[in-house]
Design an enzyme around this catalytic site. Structure first.
Site, PDB file in Angstrom:
ATOM      1  N   VAL A 192      15.899  65.623  34.173  1.00  0.00           N
ATOM      2  CA  VAL A 192      17.012  64.702  34.402  1.00  0.00           C
ATOM      3  C   VAL A 192      16.880  64.052  35.778  1.00  0.00           C
ATOM      4  O   VAL A 192      17.247  62.886  35.968  1.00  0.00           O
ATOM      5  CB  VAL A 192      18.369  65.422  34.254  1.00  0.00           C
ATOM      6  N   GLY A 193      16.327  64.786  36.737  1.00  0.00           N
ATOM      7  CA  GLY A 193      16.109  64.232  38.076  1.00  0.00           C
ATOM      8  C   GLY A 193      15.258  62.973  38.039  1.00  0.00           C
ATOM      9  O   GLY A 193      15.502  62.012  38.785  1.00  0.00           O
ATOM     10  N   GLU A 210      18.122  67.917  44.123  1.00  0.00           N
ATOM     11  CA  GLU A 210      18.054  69.371  44.253  1.00  0.00           C
ATOM     12  C   GLU A 210      17.711  69.930  42.874  1.00  0.00           C
ATOM     13  O   GLU A 210      18.571  70.055  42.011  1.00  0.00           O
ATOM     14  CB  GLU A 210      19.396  69.920  44.755  1.00  0.00           C
ATOM     15  N   CYS A 244      19.083  78.555  40.577  1.00  0.00           N
ATOM     16  CA  CYS A 244      17.873  77.749  40.780  1.00  0.00           C
ATOM     17  C   CYS A 244      16.870  78.415  41.710  1.00  0.00           C
ATOM     18  O   CYS A 244      15.667  78.150  41.638  1.00  0.00           O
ATOM     19  CB  CYS A 244      18.229  76.353  41.307  1.00  0.00           C
TER      20      CYS A 244
END
Length: 488
Positions: A192-193, A210, A244
């Site tokens: 998605v980044g 991030e 994460c």
């Protein structure tokens, strides 16, 4: 005009009034945000319990406590962060004002994540407010109860036009990304980044990404394996592995694999009892889609301990997989769940090679008594961070920039780093209309003599602190000398 367009338009118009410029306004909003966290602590905990099965104390420890610290830090240091920052001069500019002036970027879009729906969404907001920006907050629709609570409660405390909360799914996020922002701050997956970065490129909007990745954890055979496994077990299985920066997999020599498994077994029992399913501080997988994804990752691997699951509750027991290879299914993507694979290597040489053959991770973990070995891992690998002999705790240090590199992200935040990330650091030089004789060296015609003087004035850096010290010492010596003359 869509709802998202109207919200963006209203936020930008409100920013352009200049109301965010005064530091007093920013501090007032930060204090309101702190009051929100304090007064609505129970609402936040209830929402996180429904989303992730997390206990009230777990929510305070991993969601709101760090937020309170970030807000207090910003309030205490805002005047210093926002002040002009003098820089070194050359001889040509020695009598000028030369400094960096932080100024607001404008309108920031913050897209949060579902695994820590309050911490990773509101921490960037702290920096956005401190830096004098307007910000649109988009919580993850996956943590739906937290998103709803944020939408309903946050506007009761913050300026509704400057800091609106926008809820919704993929379509709403896509509509937001079509709008022009001055910065986009995204927390989530690398896939998605890439889409966020592509959308931002249409407006030349800078981004902070991030992301995540597979963070390796190397255990040296000569370290205190009991303590190492205790800290790894905590770092891996907190929030049901949905962190994460959780250790994604262990690298160790074959001779200690069984010891590592046994020590982790003891720690799981100590932390979560014999029945983690009924233990309050062991949460749940966010939804059935992620449950099925994680369960499928175990295919082809040997379960060393754990492995129990209940799809109806999105429950997966803390699980360790042994004899895993680089080709195993569990090694093809970030796990983001309570599975801990162990890959055996011949030693630190092979461990470093294994790490470097893959995408740069968010963190590299290493457990060893030997400082030399730790320094070698630092020197010969690349990652967003390196943490020796513990897990996760670097996230709590506001002075450390938190962020990834390469596939694990770009940009950083926490403390002053968030303020700088969401500010334009403007270069300023104020010169007087005097000393034209010195300035004439830069005007045509450019002669050899002028070039000689130019080299001297432009290349000679002046450390103003050192110059002031020299002048002070000189003045002191002269006063002492004159005192001696008068006494004679």
């Amino acid at each position: 005009m869509s709802r998202e367009q109207l919200i963006v338009q209203r936020a930008r118009k409100s920013f352009q009034t200049g109301k965010t410029k005064p530091l007093e306004f920013r501090v007032h909003q930060l204090k309101n945000l702190l009051r929100f966290i304090t007064e609505k602590r129970r609402n936040i905990a209830d929402a996180v319990k429904k989303d992730l099965g997390k206990s009230e104390h777990g929510t305070e420890l991993f969601e709101t406590l760090g937020l309170e610290g970030e807000i207090n830090l910003a309030i205490e240091n805002l005047m210093e962060w926002a002040a002009p920052r003098p820089v070194e001069k050359n001889l040509l500019t020695i009598s000028d004002e030369v400094y960096i002036q932080p100024e607001p970027l404008g309108l920031v879009l913050i897209i949060g994540a579902w695994n820590y729906p309050w911490a990773v969404t509101l921490q960037p907001l702290v920096g956005a407010i401190a830096a004098g920006n307007a910000a649109i907050i988009k919580p993850s629709e996956v943590s739906s109860y937290s998103a709803k609570a944020m939408e309903e409660l946050l506007p009761l405390y913050l300026d509704k036009d400057l800091y609106p909360v926008v809820t919704g799914g993929v379509l709403e996020t896509q509509e937001l990304l079509k709008q022009k922002f001055d910065h986009i701050f995204y927390t989530g997956s690398s896939a998605v980044g890439r889409l966020v970065m592509e959308a931002a490129s249409h407006h030349l909007t800078p981004v902070t990404l991030e992301l995540g990745g597979k963070s390796p954890c190397y255990i040296d055979k000569n370290c205190d394996i009991t303590v190492a496994c205790r800290r790894i077990t905590w770092g891996k299985f907190v929030n049901c592995g949905q962190t994460c920066i959780a250790p994604d997999y262990i690298l160790c020599e074959p001779s200690i694999q069984s010891t590592v498994v046994e020590e982790i077994r003891k720690c799981i029992k100590e932390f979560y009892t014999d029945n983690p399913k009924s233990f309050e501080d062991y949460g749940r997988i966010i939804n059935q889609r992620h449950f099925k994804r994680i369960m499928a990752l175990m295919d082809g691997s040997t379960v060393a301990l754990g492995g129990d699951s209940d799809e109806s509750q999105c429950y997966i027991e803390p699980t360790v997989l042994k004899d895993v290879t680089s080709e195993s299914k569990v090694m093809r993507e970030e796990i983001f769940g309570p599975l801990l694979p162990i890959i055996t290597v011949s030693g630190v040489d092979e461990a470093i090679q294994f790490i470097n053959e893959r995408e740069k991770p968010l963190v590299v973990y290493v457990f060893s008594h030997e400082k030399k070995l730790i320094k070698r891992v630092i020197a010969e690998t690349s990652s967003g961070a390196l943490l020796a002999n513990d897990c996760l705790v670097h996230f709590t240090v506001s002075a450390l920039p938190f962020g990834g590199v390469g596939n694990s992200g770009m940009g950083c935040y926490h403390g002053r780093h968030t303020f700088d990330q969401l500010s334009h650091l403007r270069s300023c030089l104020i010169k007087q209309l005097k000393m034209e004789g010195v300035n004439s060296m830069r005007y045509p015609p450019h002669t050899a003599k002028k070039m000689s003087w130019a080299r001297f004035f432009l290349l000679k850096q002046v450390n103003m602190g050192r110059l002031r010290l020299v002048l002070w010492l000189h003045a002191t010596v002269m006063m002492m000398y004159r005192g001696v003359e008068l006494s004679d």
